[in-house]
Design an enzyme around this catalytic site. Sequence first.
Site, PDB file in Angstrom:
ATOM      1  N   ARG A 223       7.702  -1.442  -3.159  1.00  0.00           N
ATOM      2  CA  ARG A 223       8.614  -0.618  -2.375  1.00  0.00           C
ATOM      3  C   ARG A 223       8.626  -1.132  -0.940  1.00  0.00           C
ATOM      4  O   ARG A 223       7.628  -1.663  -0.456  1.00  0.00           O
ATOM      5  CB  ARG A 223       8.161   0.851  -2.396  1.00  0.00           C
ATOM      6  CG  ARG A 223       8.399   1.562  -3.723  1.00  0.00           C
ATOM      7  CD  ARG A 223       9.875   1.838  -3.956  1.00  0.00           C
ATOM      8  NE  ARG A 223      10.122   2.554  -5.196  1.00  0.00           N
ATOM      9  CZ  ARG A 223      10.552   2.004  -6.333  1.00  0.00           C
ATOM     10  NH1 ARG A 223      10.746   0.698  -6.417  1.00  0.00           N
ATOM     11  NH2 ARG A 223      10.779   2.742  -7.411  1.00  0.00           N
ATOM     12  N   HIS A 271      17.285  -4.794  -3.923  1.00  0.00           N
ATOM     13  CA  HIS A 271      16.574  -3.954  -4.892  1.00  0.00           C
ATOM     14  C   HIS A 271      17.134  -4.141  -6.312  1.00  0.00           C
ATOM     15  O   HIS A 271      17.541  -3.169  -6.956  1.00  0.00           O
ATOM     16  CB  HIS A 271      16.637  -2.479  -4.471  1.00  0.00           C
ATOM     17  CG  HIS A 271      15.519  -1.656  -5.029  1.00  0.00           C
ATOM     18  ND1 HIS A 271      14.891  -0.668  -4.334  1.00  0.00           N
ATOM     19  CD2 HIS A 271      14.908  -1.675  -6.234  1.00  0.00           C
ATOM     20  CE1 HIS A 271      13.960  -0.099  -5.073  1.00  0.00           C
ATOM     21  NE2 HIS A 271      13.950  -0.703  -6.252  1.00  0.00           N
TER      22      HIS A 271
HETATM   23  P1  NDP Z   1       1.637   1.505 -12.970  1.00  0.00           P
HETATM   24  O1  NDP Z   1       1.400   2.917 -12.606  1.00  0.00           O
HETATM   25  O2  NDP Z   1       1.636   1.105 -14.406  1.00  0.00           O
HETATM   26  O3  NDP Z   1       0.552   0.569 -12.234  1.00  0.00           O
HETATM   27  C1  NDP Z   1       0.212   0.709 -10.902  1.00  0.00           C
HETATM   28  C2  NDP Z   1      -0.926  -0.264 -10.585  1.00  0.00           C
HETATM   29  O4  NDP Z   1      -1.216  -0.188  -9.184  1.00  0.00           O
HETATM   30  C3  NDP Z   1      -2.207   0.074 -11.323  1.00  0.00           C
HETATM   31  O5  NDP Z   1      -2.889  -1.101 -11.699  1.00  0.00           O
HETATM   32  C4  NDP Z   1      -3.008   0.832 -10.263  1.00  0.00           C
HETATM   33  O6  NDP Z   1      -4.414   0.762 -10.423  1.00  0.00           O
HETATM   34  C5  NDP Z   1      -2.607   0.081  -9.025  1.00  0.00           C
HETATM   35  N1  NDP Z   1      -2.856   0.897  -7.846  1.00  0.00           N
HETATM   36  C6  NDP Z   1      -2.293   2.094  -7.510  1.00  0.00           C
HETATM   37  N2  NDP Z   1      -2.819   2.545  -6.350  1.00  0.00           N
HETATM   38  C7  NDP Z   1      -3.718   1.622  -5.958  1.00  0.00           C
HETATM   39  C8  NDP Z   1      -4.593   1.517  -4.858  1.00  0.00           C
HETATM   40  N3  NDP Z   1      -4.660   2.485  -3.917  1.00  0.00           N
HETATM   41  N4  NDP Z   1      -5.395   0.443  -4.776  1.00  0.00           N
HETATM   42  C9  NDP Z   1      -5.364  -0.522  -5.716  1.00  0.00           C
HETATM   43  N5  NDP Z   1      -4.548  -0.492  -6.798  1.00  0.00           N
HETATM   44  C10 NDP Z   1      -3.743   0.573  -6.907  1.00  0.00           C
HETATM   45  O7  NDP Z   1       3.012   1.081 -12.282  1.00  0.00           O
HETATM   46  P2  NDP Z   1       4.063  -0.048 -12.749  1.00  0.00           P
HETATM   47  O8  NDP Z   1       3.323  -1.332 -12.910  1.00  0.00           O
HETATM   48  O9  NDP Z   1       4.876   0.435 -13.877  1.00  0.00           O
HETATM   49  O10 NDP Z   1       5.049  -0.090 -11.474  1.00  0.00           O
HETATM   50  C11 NDP Z   1       4.559  -0.447 -10.198  1.00  0.00           C
HETATM   51  C12 NDP Z   1       5.628  -0.249  -9.144  1.00  0.00           C
HETATM   52  O11 NDP Z   1       6.639  -1.259  -9.232  1.00  0.00           O
HETATM   53  C13 NDP Z   1       6.450   1.043  -9.221  1.00  0.00           C
HETATM   54  O12 NDP Z   1       5.721   2.146  -8.753  1.00  0.00           O
HETATM   55  C14 NDP Z   1       7.625   0.713  -8.323  1.00  0.00           C
HETATM   56  O13 NDP Z   1       7.304   1.008  -6.993  1.00  0.00           O
HETATM   57  C15 NDP Z   1       7.761  -0.812  -8.471  1.00  0.00           C
HETATM   58  N6  NDP Z   1       9.006  -1.150  -9.167  1.00  0.00           N
HETATM   59  C16 NDP Z   1       9.960  -1.881  -8.491  1.00  0.00           C
HETATM   60  C17 NDP Z   1      11.152  -2.238  -9.107  1.00  0.00           C
HETATM   61  C18 NDP Z   1      12.152  -3.089  -8.410  1.00  0.00           C
HETATM   62  O14 NDP Z   1      13.294  -3.201  -8.882  1.00  0.00           O
HETATM   63  N7  NDP Z   1      11.834  -3.730  -7.314  1.00  0.00           N
HETATM   64  C19 NDP Z   1      11.462  -1.825 -10.491  1.00  0.00           C
HETATM   65  C20 NDP Z   1      10.378  -1.107 -11.131  1.00  0.00           C
HETATM   66  C21 NDP Z   1       9.197  -0.774 -10.472  1.00  0.00           C
HETATM   67  P3  NDP Z   1      -5.145   1.375 -11.741  1.00  0.00           P
HETATM   68  O15 NDP Z   1      -4.811   0.402 -12.840  1.00  0.00           O
HETATM   69  O16 NDP Z   1      -6.568   1.360 -11.405  1.00  0.00           O
HETATM   70  O17 NDP Z   1      -4.543   2.739 -11.950  1.00  0.00           O
END
Ligand code: NDP
Length: 308
Positions: A223, A271
Amino acid sequence: MALLYKADPERGRHWQALFARHAPDIEFRQWPDMGNPAEIRYLLAWQPPENLTGCLPALDVLFATSAGVDQFDFSELPDTLSVVRMLDPAIEHGMIEYATFATLWLHRRIGDYARQQREGHWQAHMLRPASEKRIGVLGLGQLGTAIATHLVSYGFPVSGWARTMRDVPGITCHAGQEALDDFLASSDMLICVLPLTGDTRGILNTALFERLPEGAGLINIGRGEHLIEADLTRALDEGRLSGAVLDVLRNEPPPRDHPFWRDERILMTPHIAAMTQPETAFPVLLDNLRRHQRGEPMIGQVDRQRGY
Ligand code: NDP
């Protein structure tokens, strides 16, 4: 029982046709024509309407049309409301495609060659093999894992960072703040696929860039608010970073006078890394609706405390 759709009206027509054909027992209504609100149990939306409780008193589940859910203010949503994010396989496919493109664009210095072409300048630069370009993926969830795994097939050494320890074949995994320094020090190319939460907002800043190897590349497909934009300009000016690909910006679109528009070291896209496709998202949504009707856990349910 009815589902209210509140997002792009054109795609709404696709969703409507899919419901009519495959789930005629669920009445599909499109915002703002919601009929009797007391009949609406499900909301499929990019943004919920204001005063959600007053507006939709019988609502059970808010299904996001997106994989990220940072656009929701959880404090404004009723405590009992389940929030489910979109796990459309087309999103995963799009993110892999875009991350691969951006990685190769930076790795093969295509931005430099495009500029040289405009200037009528023919010059080859040394090519560093993929095996020597270490990639670090911030966020090893659904999408980060898919991207990391795919990039390994090009010969890049890939590591990833998450909140909790993950086990992903072929990927060097790191977890938590205490592992961030080691992870960053070995990331010649950093790809941000984190969800936007209180902990990750502004994570791409000067302090982080200083811990990357000199001349690292940056790709942000998480984001816009993950990035402190002025810090990126400074890091590029100082040579700390060599280039960036940004699919997401703090303000979309950025204002006309935003310096990124004219910065040739940055490639911006509006985006578009991934988009939900009704055809592939519908079976995922319907599976969750049926799960909810049977009282089973839904896939992709958001942990509202964690914020993702
Ligand atoms: P998930 O919820 O599957 O994964 C999120 C990952 O981030 C997990 O590995 C999580 O750790 C890690 N994480 C979250 N908070 C922290 C932190 N504070 N410190 C370290 N690691 C952290 O999400 P997705 O992979 O499905 O999606 C990720 C993001 O991609 C979405 O939220 C969105 O913002 C973005 N996105 C962008 C798009 C675009 O068109 N540009 C399209 C789709 C998504 P843990 O495994 O330990 O929980």
